[in-house]
Design a protein around this motif. Structure first.
Motif, PDB file in Angstrom:
ATOM      1  N   GLN A   1       9.720   7.133  -8.312  1.00  0.00           N
ATOM      2  CA  GLN A   1      11.106   7.034  -8.786  1.00  0.00           C
ATOM      3  C   GLN A   1      11.593   5.583  -8.855  1.00  0.00           C
ATOM      4  O   GLN A   1      12.749   5.277  -8.582  1.00  0.00           O
ATOM      5  CB  GLN A   1      12.033   7.875  -7.893  1.00  0.00           C
ATOM      6  N   ALA A   2      10.684   4.688  -9.200  1.00  0.00           N
ATOM      7  CA  ALA A   2      11.007   3.264  -9.364  1.00  0.00           C
ATOM      8  C   ALA A   2      10.151   2.718 -10.495  1.00  0.00           C
ATOM      9  O   ALA A   2       9.170   3.339 -10.898  1.00  0.00           O
ATOM     10  CB  ALA A   2      10.739   2.497  -8.071  1.00  0.00           C
ATOM     11  N   THR A   3      10.503   1.563 -11.008  1.00  0.00           N
ATOM     12  CA  THR A   3       9.723   0.968 -12.096  1.00  0.00           C
ATOM     13  C   THR A   3       8.617   0.082 -11.533  1.00  0.00           C
ATOM     14  O   THR A   3       8.743  -0.486 -10.440  1.00  0.00           O
ATOM     15  CB  THR A   3      10.609   0.119 -13.017  1.00  0.00           C
ATOM     16  N   ASP A   4       7.546  -0.046 -12.308  1.00  0.00           N
ATOM     17  CA  ASP A   4       6.465  -0.952 -11.908  1.00  0.00           C
ATOM     18  C   ASP A   4       6.972  -2.385 -11.812  1.00  0.00           C
ATOM     19  O   ASP A   4       6.556  -3.147 -10.931  1.00  0.00           O
ATOM     20  CB  ASP A   4       5.316  -0.878 -12.910  1.00  0.00           C
ATOM     21  N   VAL A   5       7.876  -2.766 -12.709  1.00  0.00           N
ATOM     22  CA  VAL A   5       8.440  -4.122 -12.689  1.00  0.00           C
ATOM     23  C   VAL A   5       9.168  -4.371 -11.372  1.00  0.00           C
ATOM     24  O   VAL A   5       9.000  -5.422 -10.730  1.00  0.00           O
ATOM     25  CB  VAL A   5       9.399  -4.337 -13.879  1.00  0.00           C
ATOM     26  N   GLY A   6       9.966  -3.409 -10.949  1.00  0.00           N
ATOM     27  CA  GLY A   6      10.699  -3.541  -9.696  1.00  0.00           C
ATOM     28  C   GLY A   6       9.784  -3.611  -8.489  1.00  0.00           C
ATOM     29  O   GLY A   6      10.005  -4.404  -7.560  1.00  0.00           O
ATOM     30  N   VAL A   7       8.733  -2.799  -8.501  1.00  0.00           N
ATOM     31  CA  VAL A   7       7.759  -2.821  -7.404  1.00  0.00           C
ATOM     32  C   VAL A   7       7.029  -4.162  -7.375  1.00  0.00           C
ATOM     33  O   VAL A   7       6.845  -4.760  -6.307  1.00  0.00           O
ATOM     34  CB  VAL A   7       6.756  -1.654  -7.534  1.00  0.00           C
ATOM     35  N   ASN A   8       6.617  -4.655  -8.535  1.00  0.00           N
ATOM     36  CA  ASN A   8       5.899  -5.940  -8.583  1.00  0.00           C
ATOM     37  C   ASN A   8       6.748  -7.099  -8.055  1.00  0.00           C
ATOM     38  O   ASN A   8       6.231  -8.013  -7.398  1.00  0.00           O
ATOM     39  CB  ASN A   8       5.456  -6.246 -10.014  1.00  0.00           C
ATOM     40  N   LYS A   9       8.045  -7.063  -8.335  1.00  0.00           N
ATOM     41  CA  LYS A   9       8.940  -8.116  -7.822  1.00  0.00           C
ATOM     42  C   LYS A   9       8.981  -8.080  -6.296  1.00  0.00           C
ATOM     43  O   LYS A   9       8.974  -9.131  -5.638  1.00  0.00           O
ATOM     44  CB  LYS A   9      10.344  -7.938  -8.390  1.00  0.00           C
ATOM     45  N   ALA A  10       9.027  -6.878  -5.739  1.00  0.00           N
ATOM     46  CA  ALA A  10       9.079  -6.745  -4.280  1.00  0.00           C
ATOM     47  C   ALA A  10       7.755  -7.145  -3.641  1.00  0.00           C
ATOM     48  O   ALA A  10       7.730  -7.894  -2.648  1.00  0.00           O
ATOM     49  CB  ALA A  10       9.441  -5.311  -3.906  1.00  0.00           C
ATOM     50  N   THR A  11       6.649  -6.663  -4.191  1.00  0.00           N
ATOM     51  CA  THR A  11       5.355  -6.945  -3.567  1.00  0.00           C
ATOM     52  C   THR A  11       4.928  -8.403  -3.753  1.00  0.00           C
ATOM     53  O   THR A  11       4.114  -8.909  -2.980  1.00  0.00           O
ATOM     54  CB  THR A  11       4.265  -6.001  -4.102  1.00  0.00           C
ATOM     55  N   ALA A  12       5.502  -9.082  -4.760  1.00  0.00           N
ATOM     56  CA  ALA A  12       5.221 -10.516  -4.922  1.00  0.00           C
ATOM     57  C   ALA A  12       5.731 -11.300  -3.723  1.00  0.00           C
ATOM     58  O   ALA A  12       5.200 -12.380  -3.401  1.00  0.00           O
ATOM     59  CB  ALA A  12       5.862 -11.038  -6.202  1.00  0.00           C
ATOM     60  N   GLN A  13       6.741 -10.781  -3.056  1.00  0.00           N
ATOM     61  CA  GLN A  13       7.259 -11.396  -1.836  1.00  0.00           C
ATOM     62  C   GLN A  13       6.529 -10.884  -0.596  1.00  0.00           C
ATOM     63  O   GLN A  13       6.303 -11.624   0.361  1.00  0.00           O
ATOM     64  CB  GLN A  13       8.761 -11.109  -1.703  1.00  0.00           C
ATOM     65  N   LEU A  14       6.162  -9.594  -0.626  1.00  0.00           N
ATOM     66  CA  LEU A  14       5.550  -8.960   0.552  1.00  0.00           C
ATOM     67  C   LEU A  14       4.093  -9.342   0.749  1.00  0.00           C
ATOM     68  O   LEU A  14       3.688  -9.741   1.851  1.00  0.00           O
ATOM     69  CB  LEU A  14       5.673  -7.434   0.426  1.00  0.00           C
ATOM     70  N   TYR A  15       3.274  -9.218  -0.306  1.00  0.00           N
ATOM     71  CA  TYR A  15       1.826  -9.342  -0.111  1.00  0.00           C
ATOM     72  C   TYR A  15       1.354 -10.725   0.346  1.00  0.00           C
ATOM     73  O   TYR A  15       0.364 -10.804   1.092  1.00  0.00           O
ATOM     74  CB  TYR A  15       1.087  -8.900  -1.380  1.00  0.00           C
ATOM     75  N   PRO A  16       2.004 -11.814  -0.050  1.00  0.00           N
ATOM     76  CA  PRO A  16       1.580 -13.107   0.515  1.00  0.00           C
ATOM     77  C   PRO A  16       1.807 -13.201   2.030  1.00  0.00           C
ATOM     78  O   PRO A  16       1.145 -13.986   2.708  1.00  0.00           O
ATOM     79  CB  PRO A  16       2.456 -14.123  -0.233  1.00  0.00           C
ATOM     80  N   ILE A  17       2.733 -12.387   2.524  1.00  0.00           N
ATOM     81  CA  ILE A  17       3.030 -12.378   3.963  1.00  0.00           C
ATOM     82  C   ILE A  17       2.204 -11.335   4.692  1.00  0.00           C
ATOM     83  O   ILE A  17       1.680 -11.580   5.792  1.00  0.00           O
ATOM     84  CB  ILE A  17       4.543 -12.092   4.198  1.00  0.00           C
ATOM     85  N   ALA A  18       2.075 -10.143   4.082  1.00  0.00           N
ATOM     86  CA  ALA A  18       1.359  -9.041   4.727  1.00  0.00           C
ATOM     87  C   ALA A  18       0.733  -8.160   3.654  1.00  0.00           C
ATOM     88  O   ALA A  18       1.450  -7.546   2.862  1.00  0.00           O
ATOM     89  CB  ALA A  18       2.323  -8.218   5.585  1.00  0.00           C
TER      90      ALA A  18
ATOM     91  N   GLU B   1      -0.035  -1.287 -14.630  1.00  0.00           N
ATOM     92  CA  GLU B   1       0.836  -2.458 -14.713  1.00  0.00           C
ATOM     93  C   GLU B   1       1.308  -2.893 -13.328  1.00  0.00           C
ATOM     94  O   GLU B   1       2.057  -3.868 -13.207  1.00  0.00           O
ATOM     95  CB  GLU B   1       2.027  -2.159 -15.622  1.00  0.00           C
ATOM     96  N   LEU B   2       0.882  -2.186 -12.296  1.00  0.00           N
ATOM     97  CA  LEU B   2       1.167  -2.627 -10.933  1.00  0.00           C
ATOM     98  C   LEU B   2       0.225  -3.776 -10.574  1.00  0.00           C
ATOM     99  O   LEU B   2      -0.970  -3.716 -10.849  1.00  0.00           O
ATOM    100  CB  LEU B   2       0.970  -1.471  -9.941  1.00  0.00           C
ATOM    101  N   ASN B   3       0.762  -4.819  -9.949  1.00  0.00           N
ATOM    102  CA  ASN B   3      -0.053  -5.960  -9.544  1.00  0.00           C
ATOM    103  C   ASN B   3      -0.688  -5.698  -8.184  1.00  0.00           C
ATOM    104  O   ASN B   3       0.000  -5.308  -7.242  1.00  0.00           O
ATOM    105  CB  ASN B   3       0.803  -7.224  -9.475  1.00  0.00           C
ATOM    106  N   TYR B   4      -1.994  -5.937  -8.097  1.00  0.00           N
ATOM    107  CA  TYR B   4      -2.677  -5.734  -6.813  1.00  0.00           C
ATOM    108  C   TYR B   4      -3.973  -6.535  -6.797  1.00  0.00           C
ATOM    109  O   TYR B   4      -4.519  -6.862  -7.861  1.00  0.00           O
ATOM    110  CB  TYR B   4      -2.983  -4.251  -6.584  1.00  0.00           C
ATOM    111  N   THR B   5      -4.448  -6.840  -5.606  1.00  0.00           N
ATOM    112  CA  THR B   5      -5.720  -7.553  -5.466  1.00  0.00           C
ATOM    113  C   THR B   5      -6.706  -6.816  -4.556  1.00  0.00           C
ATOM    114  O   THR B   5      -7.795  -7.302  -4.315  1.00  0.00           O
ATOM    115  CB  THR B   5      -5.511  -8.971  -4.893  1.00  0.00           C
TER     116      THR B   5
END
Length: 208
Positions: A41-58, A23-27
């Motif tokens: 020690q974190a949820t996949d939902v929480g990680v996906n919210k963070a990486t949705a901001q991070l991955y378009p930049i880096a 359920e982790l989003n990745y390309t």
């Protein structure tokens, strides 16, 4: 759990979800690796919210390494243990650049040598990216293995080894995803949803 029941269990899980995945989003393999490191020690939902901001930049080792720890933290500070994880991710990027031509390695030894990558994370990458029949045992799978009788053990490694032995070979590649999803949404820690469970009659849980 008897061999016949284990076979029936996975036949049902496959019928309900023929193509399970994380359920982790990745390309890319690199994005998944970073996401799995962040998910400890974190949820996949929480990680996906963070990486949705991070991955378009880096979303490459070079780009994230260029951010540095202080540049990475604003993207991941909603995730638990974010300072330590920022340190791991920057170190991981440096090692990928220096030793692996910026590519995610496909062997356990190289993966586990990366900062922030332990056996469970390595198993996720080997299974999801490189299609190896590994078993990443998290809290959900550890609980489910013991509760159902599929694979009982006092340690994560005990349960991992018994799962690899007990799960019918034809289901082993996808078993990690079936079990984690079942543990996350049905066989929950405090109040398992036994009345909704498709393997209720096969399970050895005494509290059902």
């Amino acid at each position: 759990m008897r061999p016949a029941d284990r076979l029936e269990m996975f036949n049902r899980l496959k019928a309900a979800n023929p193509n399970p995945t994380t359920e982790l989003n990745y390309t890319s393999p690199f994005e998944l690796l970073v996401s799995v490191v962040l998910s400890a020690q974190a949820t996949d939902v929480g990680v996906n919210k963070a990486t949705a901001q991070l991955y378009p930049i880096a979303n490459t080792p070079e780009a994230i390494f260029a951010l540095g720890e202080e540049g990475l933290i604003p993207y991941i500070n909603t995730i638990g243990l974010f300072r330590n994880k920022a340190k791991h991710v920057i170190g991981l990027c440096a090692m990928l650049i220096e030793k692996h031509n910026s590519q995610v390695p496909s062997d356990r030894t190289s993966l586990e040598a990366l900062p922030g990558v332990g056996r469970k994370t390595a198993n996720v990458i080997l299974n999801t990216i490189f299609k190896q029949p590994t078993m990443a045992v998290d809290t959900h799978i550890f609980r489910l293995g013991n509760r159902t009788g599929l694979a009982t053990g006092k340690t994560v490694l005990d349960v991992e080894q018994k799962l690899l032995k007990n799960i019918p070979k034809e289901f082993l590649l996808d078993a990690h995803h079936w079990l984690i999803l079942h543990g996350r949404y049905v066989c929950q820690a405090r109040k398992p949803k036994c009345n909704e469970c498709i393997i209720n009659d096969l399970c050895e849980y005494s509290g059902k």
